[in-house]
Motif scaffolding. Structure first.
Motif, PDB file in Angstrom:
ATOM      1  N   VAL A   1       0.846  -1.182   0.000  1.00 54.16           N
ATOM      2  CA  VAL A   1       0.000   0.000   0.000  1.00 54.16           C
ATOM      3  C   VAL A   1       0.882   1.232   0.000  1.00 54.16           C
ATOM      4  CG1 VAL A   1      -1.777   1.266   1.264  1.00 54.16           C
ATOM      5  CG2 VAL A   1      -1.756  -1.232   1.307  1.00 54.16           C
TER       6      VAL A   1
ATOM      7  N   LEU B   1      -1.731   6.505   0.709  1.00 57.24           N
ATOM      8  CA  LEU B   1      -3.052   5.973   1.030  1.00 57.24           C
ATOM      9  C   LEU B   1      -3.274   5.932   2.538  1.00 57.24           C
ATOM     10  CD1 LEU B   1      -3.397   3.042  -1.515  1.00 57.24           C
ATOM     11  CD2 LEU B   1      -4.557   5.245  -1.577  1.00 57.24           C
TER      12      LEU B   1
ATOM     13  N   TRP C   1       1.252  -0.308  -8.344  1.00 62.09           N
ATOM     14  CA  TRP C   1       0.506  -0.156  -7.109  1.00 62.09           C
ATOM     15  C   TRP C   1      -0.641  -1.142  -6.992  1.00 62.09           C
ATOM     16  CZ3 TRP C   1       0.192   5.885  -6.264  1.00 62.09           C
ATOM     17  CH2 TRP C   1       1.473   6.353  -6.010  1.00 62.09           C
ATOM     18  N   ARG C   2      -0.802  -2.000  -7.993  1.00 61.26           N
ATOM     19  CA  ARG C   2      -1.778  -3.076  -7.905  1.00 61.26           C
ATOM     20  C   ARG C   2      -1.107  -4.365  -8.330  1.00 61.26           C
ATOM     21  NH1 ARG C   2      -7.325  -1.513 -10.870  1.00 61.26           N
ATOM     22  NH2 ARG C   2      -6.782  -3.518 -11.808  1.00 61.26           N
TER      23      ARG C   2
ATOM     24  N   TYR D   1      -9.145   2.526 -18.869  1.00 56.77           N
ATOM     25  CA  TYR D   1      -8.059   3.175 -18.142  1.00 56.77           C
ATOM     26  C   TYR D   1      -7.668   4.473 -18.850  1.00 56.77           C
ATOM     27  CZ  TYR D   1      -7.623  -1.348 -15.846  1.00 56.77           C
ATOM     28  OH  TYR D   1      -7.881  -2.494 -15.137  1.00 56.77           O
TER      29      TYR D   1
ATOM     30  N   PHE E   1      -4.593   5.107 -14.445  1.00 54.46           N
ATOM     31  CA  PHE E   1      -5.614   4.899 -13.425  1.00 54.46           C
ATOM     32  C   PHE E   1      -6.935   4.506 -14.088  1.00 54.46           C
ATOM     33  CE2 PHE E   1      -5.302   9.295 -14.720  1.00 54.46           C
ATOM     34  CZ  PHE E   1      -6.606   9.651 -15.023  1.00 54.46           C
TER      35      PHE E   1
ATOM     36  N   ASN F   1     -12.242   5.887 -11.411  1.00 51.67           N
ATOM     37  CA  ASN F   1     -11.658   6.066 -10.083  1.00 51.67           C
ATOM     38  C   ASN F   1     -10.241   6.624 -10.213  1.00 51.67           C
ATOM     39  OD1 ASN F   1     -11.068   6.035  -7.379  1.00 51.67           O
ATOM     40  ND2 ASN F   1     -11.161   3.810  -7.142  1.00 51.67           N
TER      41      ASN F   1
ATOM     42  N   ASP G   1      -8.327   8.233  -8.347  1.00 52.58           N
ATOM     43  CA  ASP G   1      -7.454   8.153  -7.180  1.00 52.58           C
ATOM     44  C   ASP G   1      -6.868   6.758  -6.961  1.00 52.58           C
ATOM     45  OD1 ASP G   1      -7.824  10.837  -6.549  1.00 52.58           O
ATOM     46  OD2 ASP G   1      -9.635  10.415  -5.391  1.00 52.58           O
ATOM     47  N   SER G   2      -7.355   5.766  -7.717  1.00 52.41           N
ATOM     48  CA  SER G   2      -6.853   4.393  -7.581  1.00 52.41           C
ATOM     49  C   SER G   2      -5.827   4.130  -8.676  1.00 52.41           C
ATOM     50  CB  SER G   2      -8.013   3.392  -7.671  1.00 52.41           C
ATOM     51  OG  SER G   2      -7.536   2.066  -7.602  1.00 52.41           O
TER      52      SER G   2
END
Length: 428
Positions: free
Chosen positions: A15, A19, A36-37, A79, A147, A151, A153-154
């Motif tokens: 994370v 965040l 980040w994922r 995306y 992103f 969303n 921010d994700s």
């Protein structure tokens, strides 16, 4: 259990600090190339047509980059990407989009294809950048963020690239350490910066005042040893950055490598590769320390990677994913540091994703990575407790003959400038 469930178990999720703190990731902190994922894989960004090269574009040219990445799963998603200008230390600056780009600073990822005849399902996305009818107006560092459309921010991942204006010329050389110490283990990178008589750009050539310059050198893709060189004096009317401790780099060793292009049979440095439970698993040849071994010349990708399939034609969508297992036998673990596998396969990070774990039962350090079929080069770095820099001397050995790549970035900012200009760049 679904494939998505199986993927999530062996993968390490991390994370971002922002965040947890609520602080935006694009302000005040240094940005890096980061995924980040955990379902985002095999992100590449390079100058179109020049694979494996650092993404550095020329200001005012028609150069474009090709971005590719995979997202594990069967359903495509929408995306978008966003471009931000950064300072010389890779912090997002306060420049407005209209100042650094003629066109839109963000847009959709328009192209994608599903995987074909693979055990692991994924969607391969790609996009050419800058977009058609868009042009980057300023030199310097840039951050690319991808992103989900619904969303923002994700964030999926971030990647960095540069635009160079070439208003100055840079000369650089790699040679023997100036103090004659460790001549067999280290190399010295010396740099001079001066006027470029061929420059015909719109911007005024910088004044050769050393107070306005930041000269940085990076060895291969490593960011832990990226450093700024101190000014050492004028040299034939040019700025000199020579013969200082910061100019010295450990030689390291040829990168280790393995090839998982063929999942039907084991190839270079792969002991076995087999399918189990609907997934591929590969065991690499057990690793060993090379610190006390003699140096031998071998061509590798210096930490790079290249997607490849031995018996298929569409490598981007027909390459499968393989769980690659690293094993470093060792009677007892290190108590004063950790071992990391570094290269493009781990984004060159010294983090939990690249750290090997010690298994008392096996008396060995182990690591498992989910990688796309292809060719990979990497090194083992030892990171002492409390340090942010890896050492090659412990497990790889240091040799002056090692054919490392060095990248020189020359930034300039006068009191009247609002941003850090990248005025020269050179690859050695």
């Amino acid at each position: 259990m679904s494939k998505a469930g199986r993927w999530s178990r062996p993968l390490r999720w991390w994370v971002p600090l922002w965040l947890l703190t609520g602080v935006s990731p694009l302000w005040s902190q240094v940005v890096t190339d980061s995924n980040w994922r955990a379902d985002v894989k095999t992100v590449t960004l390079y100058k179109n047509g020049v694979e494996l090269e650092a993404p550095v574009l020329s200001l005012g040219s028609t150069d474009r980059m090709l971005l590719r990445f995979d997202v594990l799963g069967t359903e495509p998603d929408n995306y978008r990407y966003r471009v931000r200008h950064c300072d010389s230390q890779w912090r997002v600056d306060d420049m407005e989009p209209y100042e650094y780009i003629n066109g839109f600073d963000e847009g959709p990822i328009e192209n994608y294809n599903p995987s074909f005849t693979t055990l692991t399902d994924y969607i391969n996305y790609y996009q050419y950048l800058p977009a058609q009818n868009s042009q980057l107006l300023l030199s310097g560092n840039y951050l690319l963020t991808v992103f989900p459309q619904d969303n923002p921010d994700s964030i999926l991942f971030t990647r960095r690239f540069c635009v160079v204006e070439g208003s100055l010329k840079v000369e650089a050389s790699v040679g023997v350490p100036y103090d004659n110490a460790s001549v067999l283990q280290r190399r010295e990178v010396d740099v001079t910066v001066g006027e470029n008589p061929e420059y015909r750009g719109m911007l005024f050539p910088p004044s050769l005042n050393p107070a306005y310059f930041h000269v940085q050198v990076c060895q291969n893709g490593r960011q832990d040893t990226r450093r700024e060189l101190p000014f050492s004096g004028y040299d034939r009317g040019m700025l000199g950055y020579r013969h200082r401790q910061e100019n010295l780099f450990d030689g390291g060793n040829n990168f280790r490598y393995f090839d998982i292009s063929n999942i039907r049979t084991a190839m270079y440095n792969v002991v076995s590769i087999e399918e189990y439970g609907g997934e591929w698993f590969a065991m690499l040849r057990p690793l060993e320390s090379r610190a006390d071994k003699s140096f031998y010349t071998e061509q590798t990708l210096n930490g790079g990677m290249k997607v490849n399939v031995w018996d298929r034609t569409q490598k981007q969508t027909e390459a499968d994913y393989v769980y690659v297992n690293f094993l470093l036998p060792m009677r007892t673990p290190f108590l004063d540091g950790n071992i990391h596998v570094v290269g493009d396969l781990t984004q060159w990070h010294l983090d939990d994703h690249s750290r090997m774990e010690y298994s008392p039962e096996r008396k060995a350090y182990t690591l498992r990575l989910l990688l796309k079929q292809g060719y990979y080069a990497y090194q083992l770095l030892f990171v002492p407790v409390g340090s942010h820099e890896g050492l090659t001397s412990v497990l790889e050995g240091d040799h002056y003959e090692t054919p490392n790549n060095y990248y020189v970035y020359v930034y300039y900012r006068s009191p009247s400038d609002r941003y850090d200009r990248l005025v020269a760049y050179k690859r050695l």
